[in-house]
Design a protein around this motif. Structure first.
Motif, short mmCIF file in Angstrom:
data_model
loop_
_atom_site.label_atom_id
_atom_site.label_comp_id
_atom_site.label_asym_id
_atom_site.label_seq_id
_atom_site.Cartn_x
_atom_site.Cartn_y
_atom_site.Cartn_z
N GLN A 1 0.81 -1.22 0.00
CA GLN A 1 0.00 0.00 0.00
C GLN A 1 0.85 1.27 0.00
N PRO A 2 1.95 1.35 0.77
CA PRO A 2 2.75 2.59 0.71
C PRO A 2 3.27 2.88 -0.70
N ALA A 3 3.70 1.83 -1.42
CA ALA A 3 4.19 2.03 -2.79
C ALA A 3 3.07 2.51 -3.69
N LEU A 4 1.87 1.97 -3.50
CA LEU A 4 0.72 2.41 -4.29
C LEU A 4 0.38 3.87 -4.00
N SER A 5 0.39 4.24 -2.72
CA SER A 5 0.09 5.62 -2.33
C SER A 5 1.10 6.60 -2.92
N ARG A 6 2.39 6.22 -2.90
CA ARG A 6 3.42 7.09 -3.46
C ARG A 6 3.23 7.26 -4.97
N SER A 7 2.87 6.17 -5.64
CA SER A 7 2.66 6.24 -7.09
C SER A 7 1.51 7.18 -7.43
N ILE A 8 0.41 7.10 -6.67
CA ILE A 8 -0.74 7.97 -6.92
C ILE A 8 -0.41 9.42 -6.61
N ALA A 9 0.33 9.64 -5.52
CA ALA A 9 0.72 11.00 -5.16
C ALA A 9 1.59 11.62 -6.26
N LYS A 10 2.51 10.82 -6.82
CA LYS A 10 3.35 11.30 -7.91
C LYS A 10 2.51 11.61 -9.15
N LEU A 11 1.52 10.77 -9.41
CA LEU A 11 0.65 11.00 -10.56
C LEU A 11 -0.13 12.31 -10.38
N GLU A 12 -0.65 12.55 -9.19
CA GLU A 12 -1.38 13.79 -8.93
C GLU A 12 -0.48 15.01 -9.08
N ASP A 13 0.79 14.87 -8.67
CA ASP A 13 1.73 15.97 -8.86
C ASP A 13 1.95 16.24 -10.34
N GLU A 14 2.04 15.18 -11.13
CA GLU A 14 2.31 15.34 -12.56
C GLU A 14 1.15 15.98 -13.30
#
Length: 313
Positions: A29-42
């Motif tokens: 889950q932490p890896a998934l959360s980081r990936s989504i956060a990066k996507l929202e930043d992009e």
């Protein structure tokens, strides 16, 4: 932006939860959360609203979801087209089944397919029949074994096998019952039933309303496999298809067919994908395996369906 981020986004949106999304994707889950956060930043906008029960899409998330679904469908179609033009199967096939049936049917077929086609990857997903049916309709799964109940638009259902619901009991207590039992024979027994998302109790109430009100239900669970687990631990008697008693449980559990109660299993595929060679091959392997098991007496409560029962929802 990576294709993996888009896949992760869609999984979280479909599950309405980071926890469930991580489970379905089989990632931390932490890896998934980081990936989504990066996507929202992009993309420069929040795609999800986080709340106590999970997540919901924002307006931007709704727009992104529509485009993401189209992109993933296009990528999958491209891979499939390249696979069908090749002399052998390549790419990834996603298969699904409830836990109660996967060991008896899906695992042997999956292992055989992998051995026969080394250039093809096969992913296996477990879940309830209703969940798997929705994933087929959404295009996230290629083939699933599900209970042959209410259909979903866009899903082709090929009847696979019919079998009796059974009274699941400790092996040492099998002698207390005849070759078969009726629903009235269940009155007074402490029962463990599948209750979510498809209720065995509701099915019994529709077929035997007067008798069902007299039944003693000790527990409802969300998996037929859990029924076997609880019976093994002395919690009561289960009502489930006989396929929940795999070889690993045969020394501890037994079953008695219940007259008049039938479970039906089907192969589900998305209608517009049923012509792919790999999917046709898996269909044939499943049909052949079931026919062999029934002919050899390895599935004593099972019966093959009538020919020509395939239908489109």
């Amino acid at each position: 932006m990576e294709l993996r981020q888009i896949r992760y986004f869609k999984a979280v949106a479909d599950a309405s939860s980071f926890v469930r999304g991580a489970y379905y994707l089989n990632v931390a889950q932490p890896a998934l959360s980081r990936s989504i956060a990066k996507l929202e930043d992009e993309v420069g906008q929040a795609l999800f609203v986080r709340h106590s029960t999970g997540v919901s899409l924002t307006d931007a998330g709704e727009r992104f979801y529509r485009r993401a679904t189209g992109i993933l469908d296009s990528v999958k179609q491209l891979v499939d087209e390249m696979a069908t033009e090749d002399s052998d199967f390549t790419g990834t096939i996603a298969l699904g089944a409830p836990q109660s049936i996967h060991a008896k049917l899906l695992l042997p077929v999956m292992a055989g397919f992998l051995a026969r086609y080394p250039g093809c990857r096969v992913d296996l997903i477990q879940g309830s029949s209703s969940y798997l049916r929705d994933r087929i309709a959404a295009g996230d799964l290629d083939v699933a074994l599900i209970s042959n109940s209410a259909s979903t638009s866009g899903v082709m259902m090929t009847p696979l096998v019919n079998e009796n619901f059974c009274l699941v009991c400790p092996r040492e207590r099998r002698g207390e019952f005849a070759d078969t039992v009726s629903v009235p024979d269940l009155v007074g027994l402490p029962l463990v039933l599948v209750g979510y998302p498809q209720s065995t109790l509701a099915y019994l109430e529709a077929a035997y309303p007067e008798v069902t009100r007299k039944l003693v239900v000790r527990s409802e669970v969300n998996s037929s496999a859990l029924v076997g687990d609880l019976v093994e631990r002395g919690a009561g008697f289960g009502i489930a298809p006989s396929c929940v008693i795999g070889p690993e449980r045969a020394e501890r559990l037994s079953f008695v067919p219940i007259a008049g109660l039938q479970a039906s299993w089907a192969i589900a595929t998305q209608w517009n994908r049923q012509g792919l060679r790999a999917i046709r091959e898996i269909h044939e392997m499943l049909l052949s395996l079931v026919a062999d098991q029934v002919a050899a007496g390895e599935w004593p409560t099972a019966r093959l369906p009538e020919a020509g029962d395939t239908h489109r929802a």
